[in-house]
Structures are given as C-alpha cells and as structure tokens.
Write an enzyme that holds these catalytic residues in place. Structure first.
Site, PDB file in Angstrom:
ATOM      1  N   ARG A 147      -8.516   5.855  -1.463  1.00 44.64           N
ATOM      2  CA  ARG A 147      -8.869   4.602  -0.830  1.00 44.64           C
ATOM      3  C   ARG A 147     -10.250   4.717  -0.114  1.00 44.64           C
ATOM      4  O   ARG A 147     -10.612   4.297   0.843  1.00 44.64           O
ATOM      5  CB  ARG A 147      -7.882   4.609   0.422  1.00 44.64           C
ATOM      6  CG  ARG A 147      -6.486   3.827  -0.088  1.00 44.64           C
ATOM      7  CD  ARG A 147      -6.474   2.472  -0.774  1.00 44.64           C
ATOM      8  NE  ARG A 147      -5.108   1.913  -0.813  1.00 44.64           N
ATOM      9  CZ  ARG A 147      -4.353   2.126  -1.724  1.00 44.64           C
ATOM     10  NH1 ARG A 147      -4.666   3.140  -2.626  1.00 44.64           N
ATOM     11  NH2 ARG A 147      -3.226   1.786  -1.477  1.00 44.64           N
TER      12      ARG A 147
ATOM     13  N   SER B  13      -0.756  -2.649   2.958  1.00 42.21           N
ATOM     14  CA  SER B  13      -0.721  -1.590   3.803  1.00 42.21           C
ATOM     15  C   SER B  13      -2.070  -1.816   5.061  1.00 42.21           C
ATOM     16  O   SER B  13      -2.999  -1.906   4.555  1.00 42.21           O
ATOM     17  CB  SER B  13      -1.164  -0.242   3.211  1.00 42.21           C
ATOM     18  OG  SER B  13      -0.011  -0.040   2.015  1.00 42.21           O
TER      19      SER B  13
ATOM     20  N   GLU C 164      -6.635   0.948   7.023  1.00 43.04           N
ATOM     21  CA  GLU C 164      -7.001   0.773   5.740  1.00 43.04           C
ATOM     22  C   GLU C 164      -7.776  -0.426   5.532  1.00 43.04           C
ATOM     23  O   GLU C 164      -8.665  -0.698   4.743  1.00 43.04           O
ATOM     24  CB  GLU C 164      -5.770   0.809   4.628  1.00 43.04           C
ATOM     25  CG  GLU C 164      -6.132   1.057   3.367  1.00 43.04           C
ATOM     26  CD  GLU C 164      -5.221   0.081   2.224  1.00 43.04           C
ATOM     27  OE1 GLU C 164      -5.893  -0.995   1.953  1.00 43.04           O
ATOM     28  OE2 GLU C 164      -4.301   0.533   1.690  1.00 43.04           O
TER      29      GLU C 164
HETATM   30  N1  EPU Z   1       9.145   4.673   3.391  1.00 45.69           N
HETATM   31  C1  EPU Z   1      10.272   4.434   4.240  1.00 45.69           C
HETATM   32  N2  EPU Z   1      10.057   3.396   5.217  1.00 45.69           N
HETATM   33  C2  EPU Z   1       9.147   2.582   4.915  1.00 45.69           C
HETATM   34  C3  EPU Z   1       8.099   2.607   3.938  1.00 45.69           C
HETATM   35  C4  EPU Z   1       8.067   3.766   3.156  1.00 45.69           C
HETATM   36  O1  EPU Z   1      10.854   5.359   4.262  1.00 45.69           O
HETATM   37  O2  EPU Z   1       9.531   1.239   5.832  1.00 45.69           O
HETATM   38  C5  EPU Z   1       8.972   5.739   2.379  1.00 45.69           C
HETATM   39  C6  EPU Z   1       9.407   5.369   0.983  1.00 45.69           C
HETATM   40  O3  EPU Z   1      10.992   5.496   0.850  1.00 45.69           O
HETATM   41  C7  EPU Z   1       8.708   6.502   0.053  1.00 45.69           C
HETATM   42  C8  EPU Z   1       7.371   6.683   1.035  1.00 45.69           C
HETATM   43  O4  EPU Z   1       7.905   6.331   2.292  1.00 45.69           O
HETATM   44  O5  EPU Z   1       9.671   7.462   0.019  1.00 45.69           O
HETATM   45  C9  EPU Z   1       6.316   6.029   0.264  1.00 45.69           C
HETATM   46  O6  EPU Z   1       6.595   4.591   0.214  1.00 45.69           O
HETATM   47  P1  EPU Z   1       5.899   3.556  -0.767  1.00 45.69           P
HETATM   48  O7  EPU Z   1       6.282   4.091  -2.175  1.00 45.69           O
HETATM   49  O8  EPU Z   1       6.024   2.300  -0.394  1.00 45.69           O
HETATM   50  O9  EPU Z   1       4.587   3.779  -0.599  1.00 45.69           O
HETATM   51  P2  EPU Z   1       3.393   4.004   0.581  1.00 45.69           P
HETATM   52  O10 EPU Z   1       2.756   5.300   0.426  1.00 45.69           O
HETATM   53  O11 EPU Z   1       3.704   3.485   1.698  1.00 45.69           O
HETATM   54  C10 EPU Z   1       1.203   3.252  -0.983  1.00 45.69           C
HETATM   55  C11 EPU Z   1       0.109   2.506  -1.006  1.00 45.69           C
HETATM   56  C12 EPU Z   1       0.512   0.997  -1.378  1.00 45.69           C
HETATM   57  C13 EPU Z   1       1.045   1.053  -2.814  1.00 45.69           C
HETATM   58  C14 EPU Z   1       2.279   2.075  -2.674  1.00 45.69           C
HETATM   59  C15 EPU Z   1       2.941   2.266  -4.215  1.00 45.69           C
HETATM   60  C16 EPU Z   1      -1.349   3.072   0.649  1.00 45.69           C
HETATM   61  C17 EPU Z   1      -1.965   3.101   2.061  1.00 45.69           C
HETATM   62  N3  EPU Z   1      -0.763   2.224   0.263  1.00 45.69           N
HETATM   63  O12 EPU Z   1       2.157   3.017   0.117  1.00 45.69           O
HETATM   64  O13 EPU Z   1      -0.658   0.006  -1.451  1.00 45.69           O
HETATM   65  O14 EPU Z   1       1.425  -0.041  -3.163  1.00 45.69           O
HETATM   66  O15 EPU Z   1       1.794   3.474  -2.152  1.00 45.69           O
HETATM   67  O16 EPU Z   1       2.095   3.137  -4.909  1.00 45.69           O
HETATM   68  O17 EPU Z   1      -1.733   4.280  -0.068  1.00 45.69           O
HETATM   69  C18 EPU Z   1      -1.979  -1.434  -0.085  1.00 45.69           C
HETATM   70  O18 EPU Z   1      -2.987  -0.609  -0.281  1.00 45.69           O
HETATM   71  O19 EPU Z   1      -2.030  -2.337   0.595  1.00 45.69           O
HETATM   72  C19 EPU Z   1      -0.730  -1.091  -0.710  1.00 45.69           C
HETATM   73  C20 EPU Z   1       0.181  -1.846  -0.761  1.00 45.69           C
END
Ligand code: EPU
Length: 341
Positions: free
Chosen positions: A165, A238, A335
């Site tokens: 990012r 995010s 972010e």
């Molecule tokens: N999780 C929870 N509770 C929550 C949210 C997440 O337990 O409320 C756990 C999930 O179960 C999972 C882990 O945290 O094990 C990661 O969650 P997720 O796969 O949803 O991904 P993220 O790391 O929260 C990132 C990106 C997103 C992107 C997703 C999918 C960043 C800041 N965000 O989110 O990007 O869609 O991965 O690859 O890196 C964005 O940048 O606006 C965005 C939506």
C-alpha cells in the site's frame, strides 16, 4: 479550462464527506492538466489531483486550494507477440471497467483486483492489493507530470518504489501526477487462488480448476459479502493499513492470541490482520461516533451514514488507534489519505 469556485467535495468522494473546495476543475487531457497545475502555481494555491475519491477523507471545512479531477480517458491493448499483452490505460479510466475488459480478453494479472472502486490513476499510488495480488507486480511503468519541471516523464516500476500500500507517490505528495499506467498482462497466466478466503470459496463450491472468469466472479462475491456497498454507504474501504511488525513481537502476540493471522513478508517481518485485532481483541464492531461506525462485517472498514462528518471519522479512528495500542502495543497507520489545505 473551466475553474469553478466553492464546489462541495463530498459528492466526489466515496466517503461522501468534505466541505467546499475553493476552486475545482475537471481535466480531460494532459494539456488541460498542465494548464490547471500552472494556474494553481501562478495563484500560489495548494492543489490536489483526485480520481474516484475512494481513498480520501476531506475536512468538513473543505479544501483551501484547487481540486483537479483527473478525467483523462483512453486505453489500448497491444499484443507484443510474446506471451504478454501491454495495456496502456489513462488515469481517469474506471479501474473496475479495466479489470472486466482484461478478463474478457483472457488476460491474467489483475483479476484478483476486481470490484475495487476508484480510477486507474490511483492504482500505482496506493499499490492497490487484494486476495493475494498487488498491482505493482504487473505495472511496467507510469507516465507522470513532474510538477517541479512541468515535463511528462515515464517512471519505471523500480522508480515507483512500490511496497505494501505504498509508493513514491505517497511520499512525494504533489510532485508527480499520474496520467497513464502501462501494465503487462499474461495471455497464459497462472491463477492465484492461495488467499484464504478464495481457497475456502472454491473448496466449498467444489471447484478444483476455476477459470479466469470464475476467479474474478469469486472475488466479486467475496467482496460483496464482506465490504459495504459504497454506492449506498459512505466508506473508503479499509481505513487502516495492516501493521507490519517484527517476528519476535508477532510470536509474543501469537502466544496470547493463537489465532491471530500473520503473513511473513520478504524481509522476515510479519503483516498482521488488523481486522482480526479490532474485531476479536478490541471488540470494536459496534463502536461508533455520531454517524460513523465500525462495519459489522469487517472491522477494518468504517461506514458513514448521511450527515456524517470528517471530525466523526477522525474521532472514531483515534479511538480505534488508542484501543489497538492499549491491547497490543501496536501503533497503526491510516490507509485513507487525510486531504487538507
Ligand atoms: N478478520 C476478522 N474480523 C474482521 C475482519 C477480518 O477476524 O472484522 C480476519 C479475517 O477472518 C481474516 C483476516 O482478519 O482471517 C484478514 O481479513 P480479510 O481477508 O478481510 O483482509 P484484510 O487484511 O482485513 C485486506 C485489504 C483489503 C482487501 C482484503 C482482501 C488492507 C488494508 N486491506 O483486508 O483491501 O480487500 O485484504 O485481500 O490491506 C482496501 O484496501 O480498502 C481493502 C478493502
């Protein structure tokens, strides 16, 4: 060049927040962009170029300079006679339209980045990433206006200094304005379905060998189930970046929270899931300040109801930062860009 005065910024952002811009103009050509930047410089005004406004939070008091909306359009596909196709897309093109077209043309590389709001010009700035893919992997070069020399230059992938990012464009704010991005996409690529949520999706559907289009459809469906519909809600996806911490620190946290997800980066540090920390460790779902709340299905996302203010967003974000620091010792970073002048 049509420069308007006192234009409300809120409708130009997916957060749907922000007071009036003192000056505003939309540019459809590179010449128009040069003219707009010259105008701002000549008047001694701060300026900011926006695309889809999907990663910006503007102040309630607005922006005391010139907002330039980049609407430079056009995209071309050139088969280079090898396994690859070169795609040139101008900054004002809609990102999702571009992804759809590449998949229709059977080109591999950005299918995991389906359904991300915003414009092509923002893709290298943010180094957008999702479901195990990052756009920097397929970017060959980025054409920019260098506002210090007022010349157009082509920055190579290395020049862009991409990381999670992050890119040169975030550090040298206002120095470079992206006008076109050159991608190299593969005609016979390999699908990338390692990411947990994608793997789970295909196991549940009993699909062992999904097609390119099926991967795109899966990403769209997963995103729909986890992220708010930004045409209805104010949101910038995010709100924070996932923090990257030392391996030893991660090991300590893991002994306390055995299920905390972490991904080892190439430098040995670990990127931890802030969504998990906010949700399971800080119990943040359900927290709100005024019209802004933590999204019930994804704690990393803030949603704003009509009437929400930037102050409410910042207050809630500060509270979340404080909670994460208190519970884990980790200092988190936004972010979303705070756009103020
Ligand atoms: N999780 C929870 N509770 C929550 C949210 C997440 O337990 O409320 C756990 C999930 O179960 C999972 C882990 O945290 O094990 C990661 O969650 P997720 O796969 O949803 O991904 P993220 O790391 O929260 C990132 C990106 C997103 C992107 C997703 C999918 C960043 C800041 N965000 O989110 O990007 O869609 O991965 O690859 O890196 C964005 O940048 O606006 C965005 C939506």
């Amino acid at each position: 060049m049509n420069i308007q005065e006192n234009i409300l910024i809120a409708p130009y952002t997916t957060f749907k927040i922000g007071g009036p811009a003192r000056f505003f103009c939309a540019v459809a050509t590179e010449d128009g962009l040069v003219e707009a930047v010259r105008y701002a410089k000549g008047e001694g005004l701060p300026f900011l170029v926006i695309g889809g406004g999907s990663n910006l939070l503007f102040s309630d008091s607005g922006y005391a300079g010139l907002i330039i909306k980049n609407e430079i359009m056009g995209r071309t596909f050139t088969d280079d006679g090898t396994l690859y196709s070169v795609v040139d897309a101008f900054a004002g093109e809609d990102w999702e339209n571009l992804v759809r077209e590449t998949v229709e043309k059977d080109l591999f590389g950005i299918e995991n980045l389906s359904a991300i709001p915003g414009k092509v010009g923002a893709s290298p700035v943010q180094n957008i990433g999702a479901y195990g893919a990052e756009v920097s992997k397929v970017i060959v070069s980025v054409r920019v206006l260098d506002t210090s020399t007022m010349q157009f230059v082509e920055l190579s992938q290395l020049d862009c200094k991409f990381s999670y990012r992050d890119s040169i464009f975030k550090h040298e704010k206002g120095h470079y304005i992206v006008t076109r991005v050159r991608f190299r996409l593969c005609k016979l690529g390999e699908l990338n379905i390692e990411y947990g949520a994608l793997q789970k999706y295909f196991v549940e559907k009993d699909m062992t060998k999904p097609s390119l289009k099926e991967v795109r459809d899966a990403v769209i469906e997963i995103r729909k189930s986890k992220l708010p519909d930004w045409t209805m809600w104010g949101t910038a996806g995010s709100y924070f970046k996932n923090p990257v911490i030392e391996a030893a620190r991660f090991a300590d946290l893991r002994s306390e929270y055995p299920e905390l997800p972490g991904f080892v980066e190439h430098d040995g540090r670990v990127k931890v899931s802030l969504g998990y920390i906010l949700d399971k460790i800080c119990n943040a779902k359900g927290l709100s300040v005024g019209n802004v709340s933590v999204y019930e299905k994804q704690a990393l996302v803030l949603v704003a109801k009509p009437g929400a203010t930037a102050t409410e967003v910042l207050n809630l974000a500060n509270e979340l930062m404080r909670l994460v620091k208190e519970k884990t010792g980790i200092v988190i970073e936004g972010e979303v860009e705070w756009a103020v002048a």
